[in-house]
Motif scaffolding. Structure first.
Motif, short mmCIF file in Angstrom:
data_model
loop_
_atom_site.label_atom_id
_atom_site.label_comp_id
_atom_site.label_asym_id
_atom_site.label_seq_id
_atom_site.Cartn_x
_atom_site.Cartn_y
_atom_site.Cartn_z
N GLU A 92 -34.71 -32.67 18.71
CA GLU A 92 -34.37 -31.21 18.99
C GLU A 92 -34.56 -30.41 17.95
N PRO A 93 -35.09 -28.96 17.84
CA PRO A 93 -35.39 -28.79 16.76
C PRO A 93 -33.36 -28.30 16.07
N VAL A 94 -33.87 -27.09 14.80
CA VAL A 94 -32.70 -27.09 14.76
C VAL A 94 -33.51 -24.97 13.68
N GLU A 95 -32.27 -23.90 13.85
CA GLU A 95 -32.51 -22.53 13.39
C GLU A 95 -33.13 -22.70 12.28
N THR A 96 -34.39 -22.24 12.66
CA THR A 96 -34.99 -21.20 11.30
C THR A 96 -34.08 -19.91 11.35
N PHE A 97 -34.96 -19.05 10.62
CA PHE A 97 -34.47 -17.84 9.68
C PHE A 97 -35.64 -17.25 9.21
N SER A 98 -35.12 -15.61 9.02
CA SER A 98 -36.53 -14.64 8.33
C SER A 98 -36.39 -14.67 7.64
N VAL A 99 -37.25 -14.99 5.99
CA VAL A 99 -37.26 -14.52 5.01
C VAL A 99 -38.16 -13.47 4.82
N ARG A 100 -37.80 -12.95 3.79
CA ARG A 100 -38.29 -11.74 2.94
C ARG A 100 -38.21 -11.91 1.35
N VAL A 101 -39.40 -10.93 0.81
CA VAL A 101 -38.94 -10.71 -0.45
C VAL A 101 -38.84 -9.24 -0.75
N GLN A 102 -38.35 -8.65 -1.83
CA GLN A 102 -38.19 -7.12 -1.47
C GLN A 102 -38.12 -7.02 -2.91
N GLY A 103 -38.88 -6.40 -3.03
CA GLY A 103 -39.08 -6.35 -4.78
C GLY A 103 -39.10 -7.57 -5.89
N ASP A 104 -38.10 -7.74 -6.71
CA ASP A 104 -37.96 -9.28 -6.63
C ASP A 104 -37.25 -10.27 -6.10
N LEU A 105 -36.28 -9.75 -5.41
CA LEU A 105 -35.92 -10.11 -4.39
C LEU A 105 -35.95 -11.30 -3.34
N ILE A 106 -35.15 -12.43 -3.25
CA ILE A 106 -36.02 -12.85 -1.64
C ILE A 106 -34.15 -12.57 -1.03
N LYS A 107 -34.72 -12.32 0.39
CA LYS A 107 -34.04 -12.31 1.21
C LYS A 107 -33.84 -12.71 2.48
#
Length: 105
Positions: free
Chosen positions: A86-101
């Protein structure tokens, strides 16, 4: 509406690095796989083991559960090998400026 969580500066998560963050009652592994950022539930769907304690396979963008060896695709959360199926949940990641969100719902 999704919630955005600040994780860390980009420089603190180089390729091959992982960081586990907590959100509500969930632990999420944020992973830099060969320069690409991913976020996956830090829980093997087979036995609830902590995926972030496993081996990162950067060539396949997969993480190996340290307990029984199931490989999970970081892009989809789906297991590539047994015993997990069974899969596990994934989440969206992005970089804004120099910060990982991280985006969570």
């Amino acid at each position: 509406m999704p919630e955005i969580i600040d994780i860390c500066p980009v420089t603190e998560l180089p390729p091959g690095a992982m960081r586990v963050v907590e959100w509500e009652d969930l632990e999420i592994a944020v992973i830099n796989c060969a320069g690409e950022l991913f976020a996956i539930e830090d829980r093997c769907s087979h036995d609830d083991g902590p995926l972030a304690e496993g081996v990162l396979h950067q060539d396949a963008c997969a993480i190996e559960c340290p307990r029984h060896g199931s490989l999970f695709d970081l892009r989809t959360g789906f297991p590539k090998t047994l015993p997990a199926y069974e899969p596990v949940e994934t989440f969206s990641v992005r970089v804004q400026g120099d910060l990982i969100k991280l985006e969570v719902e």
